[in-house]
Design an enzyme around this catalytic site. Structure first.
Site, PDB file in Angstrom:
ATOM      1  N   ASP A  74       0.886  -1.150   0.000  1.00 13.50           N
ATOM      2  CA  ASP A  74       0.000   0.000   0.000  1.00 13.50           C
ATOM      3  C   ASP A  74       0.922   1.197   0.000  1.00 13.50           C
ATOM      4  OD1 ASP A  74      -2.659   0.926  -0.158  1.00 13.50           O
ATOM      5  OD2 ASP A  74      -2.561   1.633   1.900  1.00 13.50           O
ATOM      6  N   LYS A 183      14.227   5.515 -12.012  1.00 16.17           N
ATOM      7  CA  LYS A 183      13.166   5.479 -11.012  1.00 16.17           C
ATOM      8  C   LYS A 183      13.310   4.273 -10.096  1.00 16.17           C
ATOM      9  CE  LYS A 183       8.198   4.947 -10.501  1.00 16.17           C
ATOM     10  NZ  LYS A 183       6.890   4.870 -11.160  1.00 16.17           N
TER      11      LYS A 183
END
EC number: 3.6.1.66
Length: 205
Positions: A74, A183
């Site tokens: 999450d 990234k």
């Protein structure tokens, strides 16, 4: 800390970008990665108020449905000027009833910041909590935090979610302007995955 000896892992996400990011990070360790959509799994209702609580809900639902080891996360953006919002509601801010619209969510974030009158820079953090759950229900939790700031207008078409408005500290490009390799070397999710690998995976795999 339990070592991971499974050869297959279900990543409990329907987000194709997130799945590919996880697959790229775990591929060197000989783990076959499958996604929740590939297994035709529904998305469970996320009823907790913390990233860890919601990640555990997703991990347990997927593990019980498939019997596989599961990695669930999450994650979200926490904006200082908004007292940490959208936080665990990051995906909810993109909901339209016909799917998620992150362009809308980024506009909503910008408008909310503007309404506060807070001066730039608008500090924020991308936060990720991973729950790695084994078929017997044992789990381990790992966290990653990437500090930065929200910029406007959105920049770049790479990445996913709120990447085009988030510029990490020490960089002059948003996550949406960075290559996948760049990234993956610094993201909040990559940091959490590295912590998981260091704790649970044998480098020789």
């Amino acid at each position: 800390m339990r070592r991971f000896a499974e050869t297959r892992m279900l990543v409990a996400t329907h987000n194709a970008g997130k799945l590919e990011e996880m697959r790229a990070l775990l591929e060197p360790y000989g783990v076959e990665v499958v996604g929740a959509a590939q297994m035709d799994l529904p998305e469970p209702e996320e009823t907790e108020t913390t990233f860890a609580g919601n990640a555990r809900i997703k991990a347990r639902a997927a593990m019980e449905a498939t019997g596989l080891a599961v990695l669930a996360d999450d994650s979200g953006i926490c904006i200082d000027a908004l007292d940490g919002a959208p936080g665990v509601q990051t995906a909810d801010w993109a909901e339209t009833g016909q799917g998620r619209d992150f362009a809308m969510a980024m506009q909503r974030s910008h408008d909310a910041i503007a309404a506060t009158g807070a001066p730039a820079p608008h500090h924020a953090q991308f936060r990720c909590t991973l729950v790695l759950m084994w078929p017997d229900g044992h789990d381990e939790i790992f966290e990653g935090v990437l500090p930065g700031q929200v910029v406007w207008p959105p920049r770049g078409a790479q990445g996913h979610g709120y990447d085009p408005i988030f510029m990490p500290d020490g960089h002059d490009r948003t996550m949406g302007e960075m290559s996948t390799e760049t990234k993956n070397s610094l993201s909040h999710r990559a940091l959490a995955v590295r912590r998981m690998i260091e704790a649970c995976f044998d480098p020789a795999r």
